[in-house]
Design an enzyme around this catalytic site. Structure first.
Site, PDB file in Angstrom:
ATOM      1  N   ASP A  28      -3.380   4.540   2.669  1.00 41.96           N
ATOM      2  CA  ASP A  28      -3.776   4.915   4.038  1.00 41.96           C
ATOM      3  C   ASP A  28      -3.420   6.374   4.260  1.00 41.96           C
ATOM      4  O   ASP A  28      -2.267   6.770   4.039  1.00 41.96           O
ATOM      5  CB  ASP A  28      -3.014   4.082   5.085  1.00 41.96           C
ATOM      6  N   ASP A  77       1.348   4.707   2.324  1.00 41.55           N
ATOM      7  CA  ASP A  77       0.916   5.334   3.574  1.00 41.55           C
ATOM      8  C   ASP A  77       1.319   6.811   3.592  1.00 41.55           C
ATOM      9  O   ASP A  77       2.430   7.153   3.173  1.00 41.55           O
ATOM     10  CB  ASP A  77       1.590   4.634   4.766  1.00 41.55           C
ATOM     11  N   ASP A 103       0.854  -1.182   0.000  1.00 40.30           N
ATOM     12  CA  ASP A 103       0.000   0.000   0.000  1.00 40.30           C
ATOM     13  C   ASP A 103       0.896   1.239   0.000  1.00 40.30           C
ATOM     14  O   ASP A 103       2.118   1.114  -0.002  1.00 40.30           O
ATOM     15  CB  ASP A 103      -0.927  -0.007   1.227  1.00 40.30           C
TER      16      ASP A 103
END
Ligand code: DCT
Ligand code: MG
Length: 519
Positions: free
Chosen positions: A443, A355, A353
């Site tokens: 995120d 962040d 992902d």
């Protein structure tokens, strides 16, 4: 194909004084070492490893390791050899040996110290030969000390801390063969919710990642912290057999492979995996086509964008997302600081992902509206495939959590971004045919400015590094650290910090750069 030159290694040579108790297991070394043919990846190099002063055992191990990594290694010295690798021999020693063997060395022949081969093993490919690797042939006249004599000294075991936050762990992992094995075992323990064994393997992997040399015999692990007997047995087995039977068993274990598959779906954790496994499911297709199962919104998105989400995010993709995050954030809060955290801040080239930590030095009343506005904007632009916005439960001046793995209280948004391919630096992204975008997990974390250094430290990871920072704070300093604050239990005060450097200083630790936190 059995290598006719191969000699079984006398086992007593491999046993070291302090290798810990071992499980008895059938010896299968001959089969695994002798019968495995290896593809040659590096055709231009022909290696010969000198036995003199190195010994048969170590030579056999190094030859096998190098062959496994795709190097061509000759059993006998011949004209085709391009590189001679030696240990504890000077260039002159090697030439003398060649003379005794009545072999004339060509000027093209490279005479190298074993440190070069070990670096190649770590890199998985030939590394550049520099002065420190090249063996020096002494001439008759006195010369100033050659760089060739200055071997980099390996750290002594005493210098290695049991805390990851006191080790510098870059991405240059010299012991991947061992750390991959430990990571499989740790993950298996996680799936079985066996916390104590998980920590044994996770800590073993972490300490080996920080070593500046490749482990090639049990001698080298003597005194290294965080290696319990269980871990030592695995290392010994890999040194001897090239693989661990326990890891092999885990990799073909039905529970492990099912959990690995199920948890690869965004939104699926251990509880759901356990449930599906007990219900007898073994493939994602079985699960998707079962009408009786109810999925959360998150899991539905997880299945929908599965292929994109399991393919790793590249740095070019992360940078493209970063540009879009900054554009959107600065539309509403022009002075906001936006920092890419997580693995990419540690220098990783890929991640699962991307962040981000967002904070604003000028506290405004509607700061908590920022993420809502960003989400709204992206929603209108059609860039959001999924989101979950979690409101802050942060309280000022609260004593940090004692739990090493506690979640933080900041406002956050877990989302799946629809990244248009035209935003990715051309040539740096693997574009799937016909697709114009890729689903990317992002995120976003919004924190109050006064705790941004703590949040940055916490969200940079790695997880093992964070765990050890907190453990170090409480065990060695009587302090409590979390993603929001640092509390000194002796003085009963919260310690302020503007930067990560200040937090390390409060803890009495040398500063560790983000790219040295890949523990
Ligand atoms: N983190 C933490 N505790 C959690 C979750 C995350 O301390 N419960 C920290 C550690 C790493 C950082 O936040 C980002 O988390 P991930 O994205 O899960 O890890 P990563 O290191 O960025 O790895 P990846 O490259 O796979 O995203
Ligand atoms: Mg990450």
């Amino acid at each position: 194909m059995v290598d006719p030159q191969w000699q079984p290694v006398p086992m007593d040579l491999l046993q070291t004084a302090n290798s810990g108790p071992r499980k008895k297991r059938p010896r299968k070394m001959e089969a695994s070492l002798a019968s495995t043919p290896h593809d040659i990846k590096f055709q231009d190099l022909v290696l010969f490893i000198l036995e003199k002063k190195m010994g048969t055992t170590r030579r056999t191990f190094l030859m096998e390791l190098a062959r496994r990594k795709g190097f061509r290694v000759e059993n006998e010295l011949s004209d085709s050899v391009t590189h001679i690798v030696a240990e504890n021999n000077s260039g002159s020693d090697v030439l003398e040996w060649l003379q005794v063997q009545k072999i004339k060395a060509s000027s093209q022949l490279e005479l190298l110290d074993v440190s070069w081969l070990i670096e190649c093993m770590g890199a998985g490919k030939p590394v550049e030969m520099t002065g420190k690797h090249q063996l020096v042939v002494e001439t008759d006249y006195p010369a100033s000390p050659e760089p060739g004599h200055q071997m980099t000294l390996p750290l002594t075991a005493k210098q290695i801390s049991p805390y990851a936050c006191q080790r510098r762990t870059t991405l240059n992992n010299q012991n991947q063969i061992f750390t991959d094995a430990f990571e499989v075992l740790a993950e298996n323990c996680e799936f079985r919710e066996n916390e104590s064994s998980y920590l044994v393997f996770a800590r073993a992997a972490s300490v080996l990642k920080s070593l500046p040399f490749t482990i090639i015999s049990m001698k080298e692990i003597q005194g290294i912290p965080c290696l319990e007997d269980k871990a030592k047995c695995i290392i010994e087995e890999i040194i001897e057999d090239g693989e661990s039977s326990e890891v092999k068993a885990v990799l073909s274990d039905e529970r492990y492979t099912s959990f690995k598959l199920f948890t690869s779906v965004f939104g699926v954790g251990l509880k759901t995996s356990e449930k599906w496994f007990r219900m007898g499911f073994r493939t994602l297709n079985q699960i998707k086509s079962d009408q009786s199962l109810k999925f959360t919104r998150m899991q539905k998105a997880g299945f929908l964008y599965y292929e994109d989400l399991v393919s790793c995010v590249s740095r070019a993709e992360a940078e493209a997302v970063s540009e879009l995050v900054k554009e959107a954030v600065w539309t509403f809060l022009p002075d906001a600081l936006v920092t890419m955290t997580g693995g990419f801040r540690r220098g990783k080239k890929i991640g699962h992902d991307v962040d981000f930590l967002i904070t604003s030095p000028e506290s405004t009343e509607d700061e908590d509206q920022l993420l809502h506005r960003v989400i709204n904007l992206w929603g209108k632009e059609g860039l959001l495939l999924y989101y979950d916005l979690v409101e802050s439960t942060f309280e000022k001046f609260k004593i940090p959590s004692r739990k090493v793995d506690a979640l933080d209280h900041f406002q956050k948004c877990f989302l799946i971004f629809k990244l248009p391919y035209q935003r990715v630096d051309s040539g740096k992204s693997v574009q799937l045919e016909g697709k114009t975008w890729k689903a990317i997990r992002v995120d976003l974390v919004m924190c109050p400015y006064e705790c941004h250094a703590f949040a940055l430290l916490g969200w940079t990871g790695s997880r093992q590094f964070e765990r050890d920072l907190r453990r170090y704070a409480s065990h060695e300093r009587k302090m409590i650290l979390d993603n929001h604050a640092l509390y000194d239990k002796t003085k009963r005060i919260l310690l302020q910090a503007e930067s990560e450097e200040e937090i390390f200083a409060h803890l009495g630790l040398d500063y560790i750069e983000p790219w040295e936190r890949n523990a």
